[in-house]
Design an enzyme around this catalytic site. Structure first.
Site, PDB file in Angstrom:
ATOM      1  N   LYS A 126       8.742  19.341 -13.390  1.00 50.56           N
ATOM      2  CA  LYS A 126       9.737  20.399 -13.241  1.00 50.56           C
ATOM      3  C   LYS A 126      10.230  20.531 -11.798  1.00 50.56           C
ATOM      4  O   LYS A 126       9.646  19.979 -10.855  1.00 50.56           O
ATOM      5  CB  LYS A 126       9.177  21.727 -13.740  1.00 50.56           C
ATOM      6  CG  LYS A 126       9.110  21.787 -15.263  1.00 50.56           C
ATOM      7  CD  LYS A 126       8.717  23.157 -15.762  1.00 50.56           C
ATOM      8  CE  LYS A 126       8.825  23.222 -17.287  1.00 50.56           C
ATOM      9  NZ  LYS A 126       8.438  24.542 -17.813  1.00 50.56           N
ATOM     10  N   ARG A 160       1.065  21.173 -21.106  1.00 48.58           N
ATOM     11  CA  ARG A 160       2.149  20.531 -21.854  1.00 48.58           C
ATOM     12  C   ARG A 160       2.767  19.491 -20.930  1.00 48.58           C
ATOM     13  O   ARG A 160       3.300  19.835 -19.879  1.00 48.58           O
ATOM     14  CB  ARG A 160       3.168  21.581 -22.286  1.00 48.58           C
ATOM     15  CG  ARG A 160       4.327  21.072 -23.121  1.00 48.58           C
ATOM     16  CD  ARG A 160       5.217  22.239 -23.548  1.00 48.58           C
ATOM     17  NE  ARG A 160       6.331  21.798 -24.377  1.00 48.58           N
ATOM     18  CZ  ARG A 160       7.520  21.436 -23.902  1.00 48.58           C
ATOM     19  NH1 ARG A 160       7.735  21.468 -22.584  1.00 48.58           N
ATOM     20  NH2 ARG A 160       8.492  21.057 -24.716  1.00 48.58           N
TER      21      ARG A 160
END
Length: 289
Positions: A233, A267
């Site tokens: 991210k 995740r």
């Protein structure tokens, strides 16, 4: 840092257990590894775009759970219809089920999509709206006794990065997730079926994301297990100065820190590397004093 030091000193990881309908999922790793499959062409990391072939590879790489999404929720994306989402997700679930009984999570905010997914073998709801966008979704999960992942975001994906304003980001995110978890319980979802996700990157800036990572294990007063979705991210890029295709090492460091601070599940896009990281952590913690 106090929580981190306490966990490492006490060698106190509990074996993770996820209560699915009719069976319990366990792992010998310090946290579950959830592999990401984006059945769309708009996810920010192109290597996560795919279908059953990608899912089967992630299973071979050691994933405990496969998470399938048909609607991109990256910052700046737009929502799609339930019909389009179903058309993307269901064939992937069906093909996985021809080969594997691995638990399947579906990343959706729509009851129509989750109902179709459940009928075809899905086990878990992963809802970026924390059961806010569809009133029927909580009742469906309660009736079917499937686990739910409740995520915090601030606004819809197309505008959320313009609304990253908090007085105390950790307290506000924690309070929101606690309220949504209590709502889920009120709708009949059992406490041991609820997982919370602080929504790293969803309406937060770099410092706010870092604050949530730092104290992730304390979310909701540690009443619910925590999922951390950090893989490649922007916050990893902010910390490293690396482009998305060079953020693997940064991701593994952030995942490791999160698990050492109490995260229950990570995740990830890069399952094999995440599994190796968890196994190294397990090996160190199992070593004699």
């Amino acid at each position: 840092m106090k929580l981190l030091k306490q966990i490492v000193r006490n060698n106190s990881f509990e074996k993770p257990v996820l209560h699915l309908k009719g069976r319990d999922l366990t792992t010998d790793k310090p946290a579950f590894v959830m592999g990401i499959v984006n059945a769309d062409d708009d996810s920010f990391w192109k290597e996560s775009r795919g279908g059953a072939e990608l899912a089967l590879k992630l299973i071979e790489d050691g994933a405990d759970i496969i998470d399938i999404g048909g609607e991109s929720t990256r910052p700046g994306s737009s929502y799609i219809t339930a019909e389009e989402e179903i058309a993307r997700v269901i064939p992937v679930i069906q093909e996985i089920r021809r080969h594997s009984s691995i638990p399947i999570s579906v990343d959706t905010r729509k009851s129509q999509v989750m109902k179709a997914a459940y009928e075809n073998g899905a086990d878990i709801l992963n809802d970026v709206s924390a059961l806010e966008d569809d009133e029927e979704l909580a009742l469906f999960c309660a009736e079917t006794e499937i686990p739910v992942i409740l995520m915090h975001k601030k606004g819809n994906p197309d505008i959320m990065q313009k609304n990253a304003v908090y007085r105390d980001v950790f307290r506000e995110v924690s309070d929101y997730l606690l309220a949504r978890a209590k709502y889920a319980e009120k709708c009949g979802i059992k406490r041991d079926k609820i997982i919370v996700d602080p929504g790293i990157g969803f309406g937060k800036n770099a410092l706010q994301n870092a604050a949530l990572i730092k104290k992730c294990g304390l979310l909701c007063g540690r009443k619910y297990p925590v999922l951390m979705a950090l893989s490649r991210k922007t916050v990893i890029g902010d910390m490293t100065g690396r482009a998305v295709d060079e953020r693997l090492s940064g991701t593994l460091a952030a995942d490791l820190y999160s698990v050492m601070n109490g995260a229950f599940m990570i995740r990830v896009h890069d399952v094999k590397e995440a599994v190796d990281t968890m196994n190294v952590l397990k090996g160190i913690l199992n070593a004699p004093d």
